[in-house]
Design an enzyme around this catalytic site. Sequence first.
Site, short mmCIF file in Angstrom:
data_model
loop_
_atom_site.label_atom_id
_atom_site.label_comp_id
_atom_site.label_asym_id
_atom_site.label_seq_id
_atom_site.Cartn_x
_atom_site.Cartn_y
_atom_site.Cartn_z
N PRO A 176 0.85 -1.25 0.30
CG PRO A 176 -0.74 -1.47 1.35
CD PRO A 176 0.14 -2.31 0.69
CE1 TYR A 177 5.17 6.17 3.21
CE2 TYR A 177 6.92 4.35 2.18
CZ TYR A 177 6.72 5.89 2.40
OH TYR A 177 7.49 7.27 2.78
CB ILE A 178 5.05 0.37 -3.31
CG1 ILE A 178 6.36 -0.13 -2.38
CG2 ILE A 178 5.32 0.38 -4.66
CD1 ILE A 178 7.00 -1.63 -2.32
#
Length: 256
Positions: free
Chosen positions: A159-161
């Site tokens: 999700p962060y990427i």
Amino acid sequence: MRNEGLLQGKAVMITGASSGIGAAAARLFAEEGADVVLMARREEHLTALAKEIVEAGGRALAAVGDVTDPRDVERVVATTVQTYGRLDGAFNNAGWGTAGTPLHETEDDIFDRVVDVNVRGVWNCMKHQLRAMLDSGSGGSIVNTASVAGLLSTGATAPYIAAKHAVIGLTKAAADEYGEKGIRVNSLVVGSTLTELMQQVLEEIPALHEPFVGRSAQKRMADPTEIAQAAAWLLSDRASFVTGAAMPVDGGWTAK
């Protein structure tokens, strides 16, 4: 602190300003002559930082708020304009992430929070900041904090990427849409930086220290002030022909 600097006379809004890169940016921008408005959720930290800057001879205002709430963002932008007469620049730095959890084991609420802070937060900020800059008729500059995770897989959670890829996309879209209006929009592709959040991650997963340092050509993490220096330049008139850029500040991580 009021000597001529890169940001002399500019009114600049900073999100995620209570610690890490945001706090370093607040101090640096004020040293470079900016009138700063500091936005974050932690009132005690913000108030102390604003007081520190004022006591050193700068101009700073603490404005508590959450970037995921468009009403908070609208209020802080309005406060900036009411206090300083305009909004010349914005450093949209607030972010949040986790590490170490495979995609199939990541809870939906983690995905929602990561995207909400990192993507919707930037979206909320730019919507209101751009309106204020358009209303002033004098242009402006916006810098969004992305990450090396916005260009490639880094070992951070999926999700962060995905979120940091989206930040770079929003930056490019806004740069294209508002370039003729005199508004520049850029992002920082930030490498491993020794922030409060990074220290927490390393305490939880010490094994991440080696890859976070090892992927950098300089074999170290950045100090938050090093990231703030790049943001200050992009916000300044010295970067007048730079827009739509995803500028690496990563110690050579993406050079490999």
